[in-house]
Design an enzyme around this catalytic site. Structure first.
Site, PDB file in Angstrom:
ATOM      1  N   ALA A   1      30.624  21.421  30.841  1.00  0.00           N
ATOM      2  CA  ALA A   1      30.178  20.997  32.174  1.00  0.00           C
ATOM      3  C   ALA A   1      31.434  20.757  33.004  1.00  0.00           C
ATOM      4  CB  ALA A   1      29.334  19.738  32.063  1.00  0.00           C
TER       5      ALA A   1
ATOM      6  N   SER B   1      33.693  12.739  36.969  1.00  0.00           N
ATOM      7  CA  SER B   1      33.267  13.467  35.777  1.00  0.00           C
ATOM      8  C   SER B   1      31.749  13.601  35.782  1.00  0.00           C
ATOM      9  CB  SER B   1      33.772  12.737  34.524  1.00  0.00           C
ATOM     10  OG  SER B   1      33.611  13.537  33.379  1.00  0.00           O
ATOM     11  N   ASN B   2      31.150  13.823  34.643  1.00  0.00           N
ATOM     12  CA  ASN B   2      29.689  13.960  34.536  1.00  0.00           C
ATOM     13  C   ASN B   2      29.284  13.501  33.129  1.00  0.00           C
ATOM     14  OD1 ASN B   2      29.605  16.341  32.651  1.00  0.00           O
ATOM     15  ND2 ASN B   2      30.829  17.210  34.318  1.00  0.00           N
ATOM     16  N   PRO B   3      27.975  13.348  32.897  1.00  0.00           N
ATOM     17  CA  PRO B   3      27.547  12.721  31.627  1.00  0.00           C
ATOM     18  C   PRO B   3      27.529  13.648  30.409  1.00  0.00           C
ATOM     19  CG  PRO B   3      25.809  12.628  33.327  1.00  0.00           C
ATOM     20  CD  PRO B   3      26.837  13.588  33.797  1.00  0.00           C
ATOM     21  N   SER B   4      28.089  14.847  30.505  1.00  0.00           N
ATOM     22  CA  SER B   4      28.074  15.742  29.336  1.00  0.00           C
ATOM     23  C   SER B   4      28.735  15.065  28.126  1.00  0.00           C
ATOM     24  CB  SER B   4      28.822  17.038  29.669  1.00  0.00           C
ATOM     25  OG  SER B   4      29.031  17.782  28.492  1.00  0.00           O
TER      26      SER B   4
END
Ligand code: C5P
Length: 237
Positions: A110, A43-46
């Site tokens: 994102a 995943s990503n930090p959005s």
């Protein structure tokens, strides 16, 4: 379809007012999760804050708003239809289903660019060894929507960049078939991910360029909704 309340020459003392637009808006927000076993994912930090702020601002502007949200820890904005999703595939299915009814699409999500080629059916066991996970590209949701868009629809993308912010964003505007792209820097501690503040460089067709912020995400969101209303009204007139 967009309904326009008034357009035309206004007395100078009210010329700051935007035309009253009754628009239906589809917003995506937050990250996606791409699982390689039932409990582990890429995943990503959005955090979804920008997309949720836009949903609130659009609702306050009198628009009807559908919000497709990846996994976030935010309360649903009042009066907004929220469609929770987890993976990019789910986000694509949900936005596909809602796209035809919208006048404006704002893709703040994102979306993961890659996903594991396969997902193990059971939790993978540690064996003291390293692990190699083969990734495949995730289809670009907004590019596919742009290919089937009606000409009266207005498509806005976001470009989170760590370098060459404007050049990379302009490239995405063209490549993804967008009308407007909101570029922001996610480099270093000043980056937009998770912050309550943001600065957006808006880049559009015919050399359109406008900078919003730095300001709170709520304030930047209200300004961006105003800009979109202005550009949609200008196109319709
Ligand atoms: O290519 P990049 O991920 O930087 O592009 C960002 C823009 O494209 C955002 O508007 C994002 O929501 C959208 N996007 C998408 N589908 C993907 C990846 C990004 O619609 N698979």
């Amino acid at each position: 379809m967009a309904a326009i309340g008034f357009i035309g020459h206004l007395p100078s003392f009210i010329c700051h007012l935007q035309p009253t637009l009754s628009l239906r808006c589809l917003i995506t927000a937050g990250p996606t999760r791409e699982f390689f076993d039932p409990v582990r994912f890429i995943s990503n930090p959005s955090t979804g804050k920008m997309g949720f702020a836009l949903a609130t601002a659009a609702k306050e502007a009198g628009w009807s708003v559908d919000l497709v949200a990846g996994p976030v820890s935010l309360s649903d904005p009042a009066g907004v239809m929220v469609y929770p999703v987890v993976t990019a595939a789910e986000m694509q299915r949900q936005t596909d289903a809602l796209f035809g009814a919208c006048d404006v699409l704002i893709m703040t999500a994102a979306v993961s660019d890659w996903r594991p080629k396969s997902t193990a059916p059971q939790k993978m066991k540690k064996d003291g060894q390293g692990l190699t996970v083969e990734l495949e590209p995730v289809p670009d949701i907004v590019t596919a929507l742009a290919e089937e868009r009606r000409t009266d629809q207005f498509l806005v993308g976001f470009a989170a960049e760590t370098e060459n912010v404007e050049a990379n964003a302009l490239d995405k505007l063209e490549r993804k078939g967008l009308d407007l792209i909101a570029a922001n820097s996610v480099a270093g501690s000043e980056g937009a991910f998770g912050s309550d503040h943001n600065k957006l460089i808006l880049l559009g067709r015919n050399g359109f360029r406008e900078v919003l912020g730095p300001a709170s995400k709520a304030a930047v969101a209200r300004q961006l909704i105003d800009v979109i209303a202005r550009l949609v009204a200008a196109r319709a007139s």
